[in-house]
Design an enzyme around this catalytic site. Structure first.
Site, PDB file in Angstrom:
ATOM      1  N   ARG A 118       3.832   5.335   4.121  1.00 41.22           N
ATOM      2  CA  ARG A 118       4.760   4.439   3.153  1.00 41.22           C
ATOM      3  C   ARG A 118       6.530   5.554   3.710  1.00 41.22           C
ATOM      4  O   ARG A 118       6.411   6.092   2.731  1.00 41.22           O
ATOM      5  CB  ARG A 118       4.614   5.477   1.837  1.00 41.22           C
ATOM      6  CG  ARG A 118       3.087   4.905   1.460  1.00 41.22           C
ATOM      7  CD  ARG A 118       2.343   4.943   0.577  1.00 41.22           C
ATOM      8  NE  ARG A 118       2.393   3.784  -0.658  1.00 41.22           N
ATOM      9  CZ  ARG A 118       2.254   4.133  -2.217  1.00 41.22           C
ATOM     10  NH1 ARG A 118       1.277   5.289  -2.451  1.00 41.22           N
ATOM     11  NH2 ARG A 118       2.210   2.927  -2.774  1.00 41.22           N
ATOM     12  N   GLN A 123       8.773  -0.462   5.445  1.00 47.81           N
ATOM     13  CA  GLN A 123       8.024  -0.631   4.439  1.00 47.81           C
ATOM     14  C   GLN A 123       7.977  -2.136   4.367  1.00 47.81           C
ATOM     15  O   GLN A 123       6.407  -3.147   3.617  1.00 47.81           O
ATOM     16  CB  GLN A 123       9.364  -1.145   4.119  1.00 47.81           C
ATOM     17  CG  GLN A 123       9.985  -0.052   2.974  1.00 47.81           C
ATOM     18  CD  GLN A 123      11.026   0.141   2.450  1.00 47.81           C
ATOM     19  OE1 GLN A 123      12.086  -0.764   3.032  1.00 47.81           O
ATOM     20  NE2 GLN A 123      11.496   1.205   1.540  1.00 47.81           N
ATOM     21  N   ASP A 126       3.134  -2.161   4.190  1.00 52.65           N
ATOM     22  CA  ASP A 126       2.955  -1.669   3.210  1.00 52.65           C
ATOM     23  C   ASP A 126       1.915  -1.971   2.242  1.00 52.65           C
ATOM     24  O   ASP A 126       2.628  -2.389   0.980  1.00 52.65           O
ATOM     25  CB  ASP A 126       4.043  -0.450   2.135  1.00 52.65           C
ATOM     26  CG  ASP A 126       3.765   0.419   1.354  1.00 52.65           C
ATOM     27  OD1 ASP A 126       2.413   0.681   1.400  1.00 52.65           O
ATOM     28  OD2 ASP A 126       4.241   1.051   0.709  1.00 52.65           O
ATOM     29  N   SER A 129       1.506  -0.646  -1.558  1.00 51.49           N
ATOM     30  CA  SER A 129       2.523  -0.917  -2.508  1.00 51.49           C
ATOM     31  C   SER A 129       2.588  -1.946  -3.419  1.00 51.49           C
ATOM     32  O   SER A 129       3.446  -2.000  -4.469  1.00 51.49           O
ATOM     33  CB  SER A 129       4.259  -0.238  -1.709  1.00 51.49           C
ATOM     34  OG  SER A 129       4.396   0.849  -1.805  1.00 51.49           O
ATOM     35  N   TYR A 224       2.750  10.205  -3.020  1.00 50.12           N
ATOM     36  CA  TYR A 224       1.408  10.478  -3.808  1.00 50.12           C
ATOM     37  C   TYR A 224       1.489  11.583  -4.716  1.00 50.12           C
ATOM     38  O   TYR A 224       2.852  12.347  -4.658  1.00 50.12           O
ATOM     39  CB  TYR A 224       0.115  10.405  -2.625  1.00 50.12           C
ATOM     40  CG  TYR A 224      -0.117   9.707  -2.288  1.00 50.12           C
ATOM     41  CD1 TYR A 224      -1.470   9.051  -2.522  1.00 50.12           C
ATOM     42  CD2 TYR A 224       0.319   8.523  -0.950  1.00 50.12           C
ATOM     43  CE1 TYR A 224      -1.965   7.462  -2.089  1.00 50.12           C
ATOM     44  CE2 TYR A 224       0.132   7.919  -0.330  1.00 50.12           C
ATOM     45  CZ  TYR A 224      -1.628   6.889  -1.278  1.00 50.12           C
ATOM     46  OH  TYR A 224      -1.872   6.601  -0.469  1.00 50.12           O
TER      47      TYR A 224
END
Length: 358
Positions: A118, A123, A126, A129, A224
């Protein structure tokens, strides 16, 4: 090279949508999709016909050089896939060691999209997300439907109703989307996260950030939570219990990469909550943030309804498929060069995701 797209066996989404296929102009790549793969996500076969060959499941399994799915292919079908083929999916490798070993034995290659780091450079790939954003939004809508009361303040001739109080535990992507959605519905929102960096984001959305001093905060944890000391956990549970007891809705989203989700709502905390309170536990698949959560089940204890669901993105299959499709397309472009599989393990993204290699 043939890239196969299979129908999910227990999910409403599809791994690649027709619009994404337009992005692949390579003449050396052929797409094959299982008949009906996108129907539940509002993408009928006719939308694919211009860009892919619509075929039966067995043909796709046997012919594909790369098979793209969301969830792992059923184990009994792995033997049908040709040796050396690449499987791209969400394998949750920390929880599926036996499956990974089976793929190694069958000489299948595997890339797990949930292991994409991440980071800024990753991005566009990902998927965690992307799906978490949908889950956070959907969790609040689900809670609003299940709640016995209104979310916004209501002032009527028949009397006034106070706004709903929502507590969000974990202010990562899912938590922030839950906060934003609950605020749009008119609720008063409080949020808790062990990461100090989350405070500014929470407050920017109009929620109150609940601080518990002494948290271990690692900036490289990829969004996380990290394991905390026993002393902090005790303080945390006391604060959460106090906030939860006065809340109408609790959304839990906290997870630790590769480990069981932290318990934030104990049985004792649930017993102090008001009858009619709704808990939506998005961490149910990794053990749950609520001690009473059960995956894919709704548990009722003393009038408190606890909904264990880590796959809410599947309930919004059209847009969830669109997001997933764009993420996976960007990943495929990273590992395919001139119509051939090219796994550069010096690339951090590829190195993180490859589980088995022939």
């Amino acid at each position: 090279m043939i890239i196969g797209i299979l129908k999910e066996t227990a999910d409403n989404r599809v791994a690649i949508v027709p619009k994404t296929l337009k992005k692949f102009n390579e003449k050396d790549i052929e797409f094959q999709i299982e008949k009906g793969a996108g129907v539940l996500a509002s993408y009928p076969d006719k939308k694919y016909e211009k860009y892919a060959k619509v075929s039966d499941r067995l043909s796709v399994l046997k012919q594909a050089d790369i098979l793209v799915t969301i969830n792992p292919i059923p184990e009994q079908e792995l033997k049908l896939i040709k040796k050396g083929a690449m499987l791209v999916a969400i394998f949750s490798p920390f929880n599926n060691a036996a499956l990974i070993e089976q793929m190694k034995e069958l000489e299948l290659q595997a890339a797990s999209l949930d292991m994409i780091p991440r980071t800024t450079i990753a991005q566009t790939m990902d998927i965690l997300s992307s799906m978490a954003s949908i889950a956070g939004y959907r969790a609040v809508l689900l809670a609003a439907m299940e709640s016995p009361g209104f979310f916004p303040m209501m002032i009527t001739a028949a009397g006034s109703i106070k706004p709903c109080k929502v507590l969000v535990l974990g202010a990562g992507v899912a938590g922030l989307q839950a906060i934003a959605t609950a605020r749009r519905l008119g609720a008063i929102v409080e949020a808790f996260d062990v990461r100090a960096a989350a405070k500014e984001e929470v407050e920017s959305l109009g929620a109150k950030f609940v601080e518990v001093p002494g948290a271990i905060d690692k900036r490289d944890a990829g969004g996380y939570a990290v394991e905390q000391t026993p002393e902090f956990i005790e303080r945390q549970q006391q604060e959460v219990q106090k906030r939860a007891a006065s809340s109408d809705v609790v959304i839990t989203t906290a997870q630790i990469l590769g480990k069981k989700a932290p318990i934030l709502l104990t049985k004792e905390t649930v017993d102090k909550m008001k009858p009619g309170t709704i808990v939506v536990d998005l961490a149910a698949s990794s053990g749950g943030n609520c001690e009473l959560s059960e995956m894919d089940k709704t548990v009722i204890r003393k009038g408190v309804k606890i909904i264990g669901n880590s796959n809410l993105a599947s309930d919004m299959p059209k847009d969830a498929s669109f997001f997933y499709s764009n993420n996976v397309a960007n990943y495929l472009k990273l590992i395919i060069k001139e119509g051939n599989l090219h796994l550069d393990l010096n690339n951090e993204i590829i190195d993180n995701t490859i589980l088995t290699k022939s």
